[in-house]
Design a protein around this motif. Structure first.
Motif, PDB file in Angstrom:
ATOM      1  N   GLU A  34     -31.618   2.133 -32.945  1.00 34.87           N
ATOM      2  CA  GLU A  34     -32.586   2.365 -31.863  1.00 34.87           C
ATOM      3  C   GLU A  34     -31.946   3.134 -30.718  1.00 34.87           C
ATOM      4  OE1 GLU A  34     -35.765   0.019 -29.004  1.00 34.87           O
ATOM      5  OE2 GLU A  34     -34.708  -1.100 -30.561  1.00 34.87           O
ATOM      6  N   LEU A  35     -30.727   2.797 -30.374  1.00 32.97           N
ATOM      7  CA  LEU A  35     -30.007   3.501 -29.310  1.00 32.97           C
ATOM      8  C   LEU A  35     -29.856   4.980 -29.650  1.00 32.97           C
ATOM      9  CD1 LEU A  35     -28.291   3.535 -26.704  1.00 32.97           C
ATOM     10  CD2 LEU A  35     -26.348   2.852 -28.108  1.00 32.97           C
ATOM     11  N   LEU A  36     -29.479   5.274 -30.882  1.00 31.49           N
ATOM     12  CA  LEU A  36     -29.312   6.666 -31.299  1.00 31.49           C
ATOM     13  C   LEU A  36     -30.634   7.423 -31.234  1.00 31.49           C
ATOM     14  CD1 LEU A  36     -26.909   6.194 -34.348  1.00 31.49           C
ATOM     15  CD2 LEU A  36     -26.305   6.845 -32.005  1.00 31.49           C
ATOM     16  N   THR A  37     -31.715   6.734 -31.582  1.00 31.16           N
ATOM     17  CA  THR A  37     -33.036   7.358 -31.502  1.00 31.16           C
ATOM     18  C   THR A  37     -33.415   7.638 -30.054  1.00 31.16           C
ATOM     19  OG1 THR A  37     -33.757   6.276 -33.536  1.00 31.16           O
ATOM     20  CG2 THR A  37     -35.480   7.059 -32.053  1.00 31.16           C
ATOM     21  N   ILE A  38     -33.208   6.665 -29.196  1.00 28.40           N
ATOM     22  CA  ILE A  38     -33.538   6.830 -27.773  1.00 28.40           C
ATOM     23  C   ILE A  38     -32.739   7.980 -27.169  1.00 28.40           C
ATOM     24  CG2 ILE A  38     -33.314   5.749 -25.490  1.00 28.40           C
ATOM     25  CD1 ILE A  38     -33.986   3.052 -26.927  1.00 28.40           C
ATOM     26  N   LEU A  39     -31.451   8.034 -27.500  1.00 30.22           N
ATOM     27  CA  LEU A  39     -30.590   9.078 -26.942  1.00 30.22           C
ATOM     28  C   LEU A  39     -30.735  10.416 -27.668  1.00 30.22           C
ATOM     29  CD1 LEU A  39     -27.313   7.008 -26.397  1.00 30.22           C
ATOM     30  CD2 LEU A  39     -29.053   7.645 -24.692  1.00 30.22           C
ATOM     31  N   ASP A  40     -31.450  10.403 -28.805  1.00 24.81           N
ATOM     32  CA  ASP A  40     -31.635  11.596 -29.632  1.00 24.81           C
ATOM     33  C   ASP A  40     -30.289  12.229 -30.008  1.00 24.81           C
ATOM     34  OD1 ASP A  40     -33.064  13.508 -31.073  1.00 24.81           O
ATOM     35  OD2 ASP A  40     -33.196  14.871 -29.360  1.00 24.81           O
ATOM     36  N   VAL A  41     -29.422  11.378 -30.553  1.00 27.40           N
ATOM     37  CA  VAL A  41     -28.087  11.813 -30.957  1.00 27.40           C
ATOM     38  C   VAL A  41     -27.759  11.137 -32.285  1.00 27.40           C
ATOM     39  CG1 VAL A  41     -26.894   9.972 -29.697  1.00 27.40           C
ATOM     40  CG2 VAL A  41     -25.727  12.126 -30.090  1.00 27.40           C
ATOM     41  N   ASN A  42     -26.862  11.741 -33.057  1.00 26.72           N
ATOM     42  CA  ASN A  42     -26.470  11.108 -34.322  1.00 26.72           C
ATOM     43  C   ASN A  42     -25.273  10.181 -34.109  1.00 26.72           C
ATOM     44  OD1 ASN A  42     -23.949  12.536 -34.681  1.00 26.72           O
ATOM     45  ND2 ASN A  42     -25.119  14.308 -35.341  1.00 26.72           N
ATOM     46  N   GLY A  43     -24.981   9.386 -35.111  1.00 30.15           N
ATOM     47  CA  GLY A  43     -23.919   8.390 -35.006  1.00 30.15           C
ATOM     48  C   GLY A  43     -22.547   8.986 -34.756  1.00 30.15           C
ATOM     49  N   VAL A  44     -22.258  10.109 -35.394  1.00 31.17           N
ATOM     50  CA  VAL A  44     -20.949  10.744 -35.210  1.00 31.17           C
ATOM     51  C   VAL A  44     -20.779  11.213 -33.766  1.00 31.17           C
ATOM     52  CG1 VAL A  44     -19.499  12.697 -35.899  1.00 31.17           C
ATOM     53  CG2 VAL A  44     -20.757  11.420 -37.627  1.00 31.17           C
ATOM     54  N   ALA A  45     -21.807  11.853 -33.239  1.00 32.36           N
ATOM     55  CA  ALA A  45     -21.722  12.361 -31.866  1.00 32.36           C
ATOM     56  C   ALA A  45     -21.601  11.229 -30.856  1.00 32.36           C
ATOM     57  CB  ALA A  45     -22.949  13.217 -31.551  1.00 32.36           C
ATOM     58  N   TYR A  46     -22.235  10.089 -31.144  1.00 35.92           N
ATOM     59  CA  TYR A  46     -22.185   8.958 -30.208  1.00 35.92           C
ATOM     60  C   TYR A  46     -20.905   8.147 -30.366  1.00 35.92           C
ATOM     61  CZ  TYR A  46     -23.450   4.680 -27.772  1.00 35.92           C
ATOM     62  OH  TYR A  46     -23.443   3.602 -26.920  1.00 35.92           O
ATOM     63  N   LEU A  47     -20.575   7.793 -31.603  1.00 35.17           N
ATOM     64  CA  LEU A  47     -19.447   6.891 -31.836  1.00 35.17           C
ATOM     65  C   LEU A  47     -18.089   7.598 -31.843  1.00 35.17           C
ATOM     66  CD1 LEU A  47     -21.060   4.683 -34.592  1.00 35.17           C
ATOM     67  CD2 LEU A  47     -20.597   4.049 -32.226  1.00 35.17           C
ATOM     68  N   GLY A  48     -18.056   8.846 -32.228  1.00 39.48           N
ATOM     69  CA  GLY A  48     -16.788   9.581 -32.291  1.00 39.48           C
ATOM     70  C   GLY A  48     -16.000   9.528 -30.995  1.00 39.48           C
ATOM     71  N   PRO A  49     -16.593   9.930 -29.867  1.00 36.58           N
ATOM     72  CA  PRO A  49     -15.856   9.893 -28.601  1.00 36.58           C
ATOM     73  C   PRO A  49     -15.424   8.490 -28.181  1.00 36.58           C
ATOM     74  CG  PRO A  49     -17.773  11.315 -28.415  1.00 36.58           C
ATOM     75  CD  PRO A  49     -17.885  10.610 -29.727  1.00 36.58           C
ATOM     76  N   ILE A  50     -16.217   7.479 -28.535  1.00 40.32           N
ATOM     77  CA  ILE A  50     -15.853   6.101 -28.192  1.00 40.32           C
ATOM     78  C   ILE A  50     -14.598   5.681 -28.949  1.00 40.32           C
ATOM     79  CG2 ILE A  50     -16.585   3.684 -28.372  1.00 40.32           C
ATOM     80  CD1 ILE A  50     -19.486   4.739 -27.946  1.00 40.32           C
ATOM     81  N   VAL A  51     -14.570   5.954 -30.245  1.00 38.74           N
ATOM     82  CA  VAL A  51     -13.408   5.605 -31.065  1.00 38.74           C
ATOM     83  C   VAL A  51     -12.196   6.430 -30.647  1.00 38.74           C
ATOM     84  CG1 VAL A  51     -12.484   5.602 -33.416  1.00 38.74           C
ATOM     85  CG2 VAL A  51     -14.837   4.863 -33.007  1.00 38.74           C
ATOM     86  N   GLU A  52     -12.395   7.718 -30.386  1.00 35.79           N
ATOM     87  CA  GLU A  52     -11.284   8.573 -29.956  1.00 35.79           C
ATOM     88  C   GLU A  52     -10.663   8.065 -28.661  1.00 35.79           C
ATOM     89  OE1 GLU A  52     -13.228  12.353 -29.769  1.00 35.79           O
ATOM     90  OE2 GLU A  52     -13.066  12.681 -31.941  1.00 35.79           O
TER      91      GLU A  52
END
Length: 67
Positions: A34-52
């Motif tokens: 739901e968060l990814l849908t609200i932000l209109d972003v895919n999982g890689v774009a959202y989670l990648g920077p967090i993990v990095e």
């Protein structure tokens, strides 16, 4: 004409990458979807920077006991 066929298109490569799979419980998976849908972003774009950012903050020498 040959030079047009050999022209790279799109953005430049970020270099070799490795993918990891993460298994979340269903409640968190639904929340993330739901968060990814609200932000209109895919999982890689959202989670990648967090993990990095997290990995960049880890001092491996300290964890290995070589402070």
């Amino acid at each position: 004409m040959a030079s047009l066929l050999n022209t790279r298109r799109g953005r430049p490569s970020k270099g070799p990458r490795h993918s990891f799979t993460v298994k979340l419980d269903m409640e968190r998976a639904v929340k993330l979807a739901e968060l990814l849908t609200i932000l209109d972003v895919n999982g890689v774009a959202y989670l990648g920077p967090i993990v990095e950012a997290h990995l960049d903050s880890v001092n491996l020498d300290q964890l290995r006991g070589r402070s």
